[in-house]
Design a protein around this motif. Sequence first.
Motif, PDB file in Angstrom:
ATOM      1  N   ASN A  61       0.804  -1.223   0.000  1.00 25.70           N
ATOM      2  CA  ASN A  61       0.000   0.000   0.000  1.00 25.70           C
ATOM      3  C   ASN A  61       0.841   1.280   0.000  1.00 25.70           C
ATOM      4  O   ASN A  61       0.550   2.221  -0.708  1.00 25.70           O
ATOM      5  N   VAL A  62       1.891   1.326   0.827  1.00 28.80           N
ATOM      6  CA  VAL A  62       2.695   2.550   0.932  1.00 28.80           C
ATOM      7  C   VAL A  62       4.157   2.192   1.157  1.00 28.80           C
ATOM      8  O   VAL A  62       4.484   1.255   1.876  1.00 28.80           O
ATOM      9  N   SER A  64       7.920   4.381   1.896  1.00 26.32           N
ATOM     10  CA  SER A  64       8.521   5.677   2.221  1.00 26.32           C
ATOM     11  C   SER A  64      10.017   5.609   1.985  1.00 26.32           C
ATOM     12  O   SER A  64      10.668   4.629   2.366  1.00 26.32           O
ATOM     13  N   ILE A  85       7.077   9.419  -0.871  1.00 23.38           N
ATOM     14  CA  ILE A  85       6.066   8.466  -0.417  1.00 23.38           C
ATOM     15  C   ILE A  85       5.390   7.927  -1.672  1.00 23.38           C
ATOM     16  O   ILE A  85       4.912   8.696  -2.505  1.00 23.38           O
ATOM     17  N   LEU A  87       2.381   5.544  -3.074  1.00 15.29           N
ATOM     18  CA  LEU A  87       1.092   4.973  -2.696  1.00 15.29           C
ATOM     19  C   LEU A  87       0.538   4.185  -3.871  1.00 15.29           C
ATOM     20  O   LEU A  87       0.418   4.712  -4.979  1.00 15.29           O
ATOM     21  N   TRP A 107      -6.802   6.271   2.714  1.00 16.96           N
ATOM     22  CA  TRP A 107      -5.788   7.133   2.086  1.00 16.96           C
ATOM     23  C   TRP A 107      -5.163   8.057   3.128  1.00 16.96           C
ATOM     24  O   TRP A 107      -3.939   8.206   3.171  1.00 16.96           O
ATOM     25  N   LEU A 110      -2.744   6.139   5.345  1.00 20.69           N
ATOM     26  CA  LEU A 110      -1.494   5.731   4.704  1.00 20.69           C
ATOM     27  C   LEU A 110      -0.579   6.907   4.383  1.00 20.69           C
ATOM     28  O   LEU A 110       0.644   6.772   4.445  1.00 20.69           O
ATOM     29  N   VAL A 111      -1.144   8.070   4.083  1.00 16.16           N
ATOM     30  CA  VAL A 111      -0.301   9.260   3.893  1.00 16.16           C
ATOM     31  C   VAL A 111       0.351   9.635   5.223  1.00 16.16           C
ATOM     32  O   VAL A 111       1.565   9.875   5.294  1.00 16.16           O
ATOM     33  N   GLY A 114       3.042   7.129   6.001  1.00 18.18           N
ATOM     34  CA  GLY A 114       4.235   7.373   5.188  1.00 18.18           C
ATOM     35  C   GLY A 114       5.056   8.545   5.687  1.00 18.18           C
ATOM     36  O   GLY A 114       6.294   8.477   5.751  1.00 18.18           O
TER      37      GLY A 114
END
Length: 156
Positions: A61-62, A64, A85, A87, A107, A110-111, A114
Amino acid sequence: MSVEIQRELMAEDLPADAELVAWVEAALADPHDAEICIRIVDEAEGRALNRQWRGKDYATNVLSFPGEAPPGLPPGEMAALAGDIVLCAPVIAREAAAQGKPSTHHWTHLVVHGVLHLRGYDHIHADAAVAMEQTECRILAELGVPDPYADVPHGA
């Protein structure tokens, strides 16, 4: 704060640039001295990056990637916090549906997740995972997003 957004695929359910920037800002300790690139990718690119950098042959999903100053760059020429990052939109959509949560909440999570990795947080060890999850939950609550770990044991 500088946030560059790269979209390698287009879909109706992707967050707007302004949302992504707001979520990044909420997760930063000092948004004034940060340079972050968010790249939204498809499964092929997500899988290739995960395989190259983590040795795992699947799209996640993510991801970094903390930034590092190039050799010889004078002090102060690079932001205190910099990084990328990545995604993976299809993975995020599937996870949100499977977890029965609004796509926007996933979303956002996950942001924030990250950005916290860029800030040095990790979840490799149980105590670090708990600290990261608590920080995530505090930031997400400020953004009106429920605890994403409510049904998951901490440190999992």
